[in-house]
Design a protein around this motif. Sequence first.
Motif, PDB file in Angstrom:
ATOM      1  N   LEU A  37      -6.220   1.643 -19.107  1.00 62.16           N
ATOM      2  CA  LEU A  37      -7.473   1.849 -18.374  1.00 62.16           C
ATOM      3  C   LEU A  37      -7.669   0.816 -17.272  1.00 62.16           C
ATOM      4  N   SER A  38      -7.106  -0.379 -17.458  1.00 64.63           N
ATOM      5  CA  SER A  38      -7.278  -1.439 -16.461  1.00 64.63           C
ATOM      6  C   SER A  38      -6.606  -1.098 -15.138  1.00 64.63           C
ATOM      7  N   TRP A  39      -5.684  -0.141 -15.133  1.00 65.42           N
ATOM      8  CA  TRP A  39      -4.985   0.218 -13.901  1.00 65.42           C
ATOM      9  C   TRP A  39      -5.851   1.055 -12.963  1.00 65.42           C
ATOM     10  N   GLN A  40      -6.847   1.766 -13.516  1.00 70.81           N
ATOM     11  CA  GLN A  40      -7.790   2.562 -12.723  1.00 70.81           C
ATOM     12  C   GLN A  40      -7.075   3.510 -11.766  1.00 70.81           C
ATOM     13  N   SER A  41      -6.084   4.196 -12.285  1.00 68.59           N
ATOM     14  CA  SER A  41      -5.325   5.148 -11.482  1.00 68.59           C
ATOM     15  C   SER A  41      -6.092   6.465 -11.379  1.00 68.59           C
ATOM     16  N   SER A  42      -6.235   6.978 -10.166  1.00 65.53           N
ATOM     17  CA  SER A  42      -7.036   8.194  -9.957  1.00 65.53           C
ATOM     18  C   SER A  42      -6.347   9.454 -10.462  1.00 65.53           C
ATOM     19  N   THR A 117       0.914   3.645 -10.325  1.00 70.88           N
ATOM     20  CA  THR A 117       0.742   3.116  -8.965  1.00 70.88           C
ATOM     21  C   THR A 117       1.596   3.856  -7.942  1.00 70.88           C
TER      22      THR A 117
END
Length: 383
Positions: A37-42, A117
Amino acid sequence: MAIADLDLIAIRRHLHAYPELSMAEFKTQAYLKEIILSWQSSWLTIREIPAVPTALLVRLTGSKPTRTIGYRADIDALPINEETDLAYASKNPGVMHACGHDIHMTVALGVLAYFATHQPVDNLIFLFQPAEEEQAGGKQLYELGTFVNEWRPDEFYALHDQPAMPAGQIATRQGTLFAGTTEIHLTIKGRGGHAAFPHQAQDVIVAASSFVMALQTIVSRNVNPVRGGVITIGKLQAGTIGNVIPNEAKLAGTIRAFEQADLEMMQQRVREIAQSTAAMYSVTFDLELNQGGYWPVNNDSKTTTNFMQFMQEDKEIDFVVSQPAMTGEDFGYLINQIPGTMFWLGVGDAEHGLHDSHLAPDESAIEPGIRAITKFLNWRMQQ
């Protein structure tokens, strides 16, 4: 967060220090979820399964998808007391990642971080699966209807670490990689008595001994020698003192074979021998055979051809063709339903095998494992 920003060694050591048993991997799942969740990938979606609360699925939406590719990592540990004396050894007494699932998770996180990413072309699904060591978590998830619609992979991949191989080496083969397994649980009940008067008793120890010896003919006289199989009784408990014939004996063991048809035949022969031995010694046999989801890991021909072709042609990857092993794995059930390939990742601890309390994988295997899998998935998405 890019993969270069991940402290993979720290992640692996945290996972190793806090192992959890099958279906109890709550802190493990929470740790994985927090990182992802920390990556906040859309283009990343997380899914949990209430009926299997420690499972974690992650879906990455592709930019121009023509297929969905699945990748699985198992997350549970074993009921083993660690004896490595490592600074990050298990802090949970009697529980250890003695099968290397901490390595499996770390590699999967590394691959997932890259695609979080760098949006993949095809859809990707990552399964962090509980209960591989027992209870067949993969089969449970499949039978719950987890892999349907946008959550169904068209092809599935997974690795298993191999201490006997050099760190970072990749290996697999066409056909069966691992055997299917079946647990044997048997309780024999008879009439106990004094050791001096055996004619007045129904001797469960003699019956148990006869049963164990008769089992040895199943592989040697029923299984095609070129395919092979194993039946091992690893536990036999009976009696409390030498001059008493007990009234109960308990046995436990395993049946293993490379072909599901052979496994089913061997199961039937065990039942027949149990029935005839019980009649021969006038005792009662309560036999339970449990295969669950531990089917042979039969690699799909098409996915494995693609995988091996890529690995063999990439000169930066150390790849070898492996021999089949009698190791059991519940990924066999999943790739019996969805085409897929399992492969080895060498972790360079030749002195200690899987399930050994002293197993200490070489962490230098993690990065080459991530690179090889990431490159393969990118290549596959161009096909």
